[in-house]
Write an enzyme that holds these catalytic residues in place. Structure first.
Site, PDB file in Angstrom:
ATOM      1  N   ASP A 130      -4.625   0.455  -6.489  1.00  0.00           N
ATOM      2  CA  ASP A 130      -4.257   0.709  -5.098  1.00  0.00           C
ATOM      3  C   ASP A 130      -4.292  -0.622  -4.354  1.00  0.00           C
ATOM      4  OD1 ASP A 130      -3.834   1.659  -2.565  1.00  0.00           O
ATOM      5  OD2 ASP A 130      -5.463   3.120  -2.593  1.00  0.00           O
TER       6      ASP A 130
ATOM      7  N   GLU B  62      -2.184  10.608  -0.699  1.00  0.00           N
ATOM      8  CA  GLU B  62      -3.447   9.869  -0.730  1.00  0.00           C
ATOM      9  C   GLU B  62      -3.841   9.432   0.660  1.00  0.00           C
ATOM     10  OE1 GLU B  62      -5.944   6.156  -0.934  1.00  0.00           O
ATOM     11  OE2 GLU B  62      -3.990   6.498  -0.011  1.00  0.00           O
TER      12      GLU B  62
ATOM     13  N   ASP C 113       0.831  -1.207   0.000  1.00  0.00           N
ATOM     14  CA  ASP C 113       0.000   0.000   0.000  1.00  0.00           C
ATOM     15  C   ASP C 113       0.866   1.258   0.000  1.00  0.00           C
ATOM     16  OD1 ASP C 113      -2.090   1.775   0.179  1.00  0.00           O
ATOM     17  OD2 ASP C 113      -2.460   1.410   2.309  1.00  0.00           O
TER      18      ASP C 113
END
Length: 432
Positions: free
Chosen positions: A193, A164, A130
């Site tokens: 993502d 983000e 991530d």
């Protein structure tokens, strides 16, 4: 540089790029077949991002040195590959953030296929799944475009977003500051993502039908069932684009939700455990990656970009009616059905009604599968063929021209032998 200057220069760049494709080849003629993205190359990018985090306090978060080093790493690769790259700066929480925007020469500047991933991590870890996974995969895909010297019909753009993890800050900044005329040129935005989760699922965004079907077609070709992505819906960088009216889609392999028994039967892995036990943690390192998921999703990205940008496939048109609710199929038991209600279609069904079947089963040779029209007419799709192979993921074409289109259509499935079990994962009718 002020954003207005960036937008103005981007418009000039796109004009120049549109005329940059060699005149000797038709658009989309070169390298029309999507490449097999090297998972070894993608993993090397992840190793490099891990090294950057390790050398910069263990993370690549917004406002930290590790993030700027990640930006410089990605930009250097793109510059060397022939992309026109822009660093878009913004300020958040008193720190400078960066988006990396990369345009490939050529293609219609009024039709832009854009792909993006967030490059930042949380402060608590290096963020390799991530979202090093998405960032590395689109980087390698961008490099594959360069190696192939792809001449797309549409213009190709990639983006790596900043901040983000703090609320989609970078992608919101990009979309909010892009003139409406430029936003209208983006024919599709694809978001990636977390695509290498260690206990992975295969999730597809259900936003734009054409993009969604492109990804589903890829996985159907592998015989791998997918599910609609719900865990992160609206929580990643596609959301600002969607809110601005841009068609969006993407892939996801799961975060901190728990994998169910049905999902473990479908995809393997461990039921009762999260898709990524190291989500937002210090253990999200290069050891936190499932190579198979990373490989498949990276190839799916290239497949989508090649197809959407070069026009090598004809996207589905017309009306789509779909049911993605799971329906268990009892072992050697009674038939079960999944239903869709068709409405708004004039007259009869077509002679080429497309019937999408997605059944997870450990022995498809046990199965009899039928399409049942609203008047009760039965069209057999599958009759205990396929031997010991598992799963039935296939699109059938049915001549249903004698049937009234509107009404309740059913997919009926029955297991006719003992031992093996499964379930209907999805059923879809597409009217041209």
């Amino acid at each position: 540089m002020r954003l207005s200057a960036i937008v103005a220069s981007s418009a000039l760049v796109l004009g120049a790029l549109a005329s940059a494709a060699p005149a000797t080849a038709a658009p989309g003629a070169a390298a029309a077949t999507p490449p097999d993205i090297s998972v070894a190359n993608v993993k090397q990018h992840l190793t490099d991002l891990q090294s950057i985090a390790t050398a910069n306090g263990g993370n690549r978060a917004h406002g930290r040195t590790g993030y700027k080093a990640s930006v410089d790493f990605v930009k250097a690769k793109l510059d060397a590959a022939g992309y026109t790259t822009t660093l878009q700066q913004f300020t958040y929480n008193g720190a400078t953030g960066y988006n990396v925007i990369a345009d490939w020469p050529g293609g219609d500047p009024n039709q832009v296929v854009m792909s993006g991933s967030h490059l930042d991590s949380v402060t608590s870890g290096p963020g390799i799944n991530d979202n090093g996974s998405g960032s590395a995969a689109i980087l390698e895909t961008a490099l594959a475009v360069s190696r192939a010297q792809l001449q797309p019909t549409k213009h190709i753009r990639f983006a790596w977003w900043g901040a983000e993890e703090l609320g989609l800050v970078g992608s919101k900044y990009y979309v909010n500051n892009l003139p409406s005329a430029e936003r209208a040129k983006i024919s599709g935005y694809l978001n990636f993502d977390m695509i290498g989760s260690p206990n992975p699922g295969y999730f597809v965004y259900d936003d734009d039908p054409t993009i969604e079907q492109t990804f589903k077609n890829y996985y159907a070709g592998l015989g791998i069932p997918t599910e609609i992505e719900t865990e992160g819906d609206g929580r990643s960088d596609h959301a600002p684009f969607k809110n601005a009216g841009v068609p969006v889609g993407g892939l996801f392999s799961g975060a901190d939700y728990t994998k169910t028994s049905a999902q473990a039967q479908k995809w393997g892995g461990t039921a009762g455990q999260s898709f990524d036990r190291c989500y937002h943690s210090s253990c999200d390192t290069t050891a936190n990656i499932n190579d198979t998921a990373l490989d498949r999703n990276s190839d799916a990205i290239a497949y989508a970009i090649w197809n959407l940008a070069t026009g090598t496939t004809t996207p589905p048109t017309g009306k789509v009616f779909e049911n993605t609710a799971d329906v268990s199929i009892p072992d050697n038991g009674a038939a079960v059905t999944s239903s869709v209600t068709v409405s708004g279609v004039t007259g009869n069904a077509p002679s080429n009604l497309s019937v999408g079947v997605d059944i997870v089963h450990t022995y498809r040779g046990d199965l009899v599968v039928d399409l049942i029209a609203p008047d009760g007419s039965v069209y057999n799709l599958h009759n205990r063929s396929g031997g010991s192979a598992d799963n039935l993921v296939q699109t059938y074409t049915v001549n249903a021209s004698t049937e009234v289109a509107n009404g309740v259509w059913k997919l009926r499935a029955q297991d006719k032998a003992a031992v093996d079990t499964g379930y209907i994962n999805g059923f879809k009718l597409t009217f041209p």
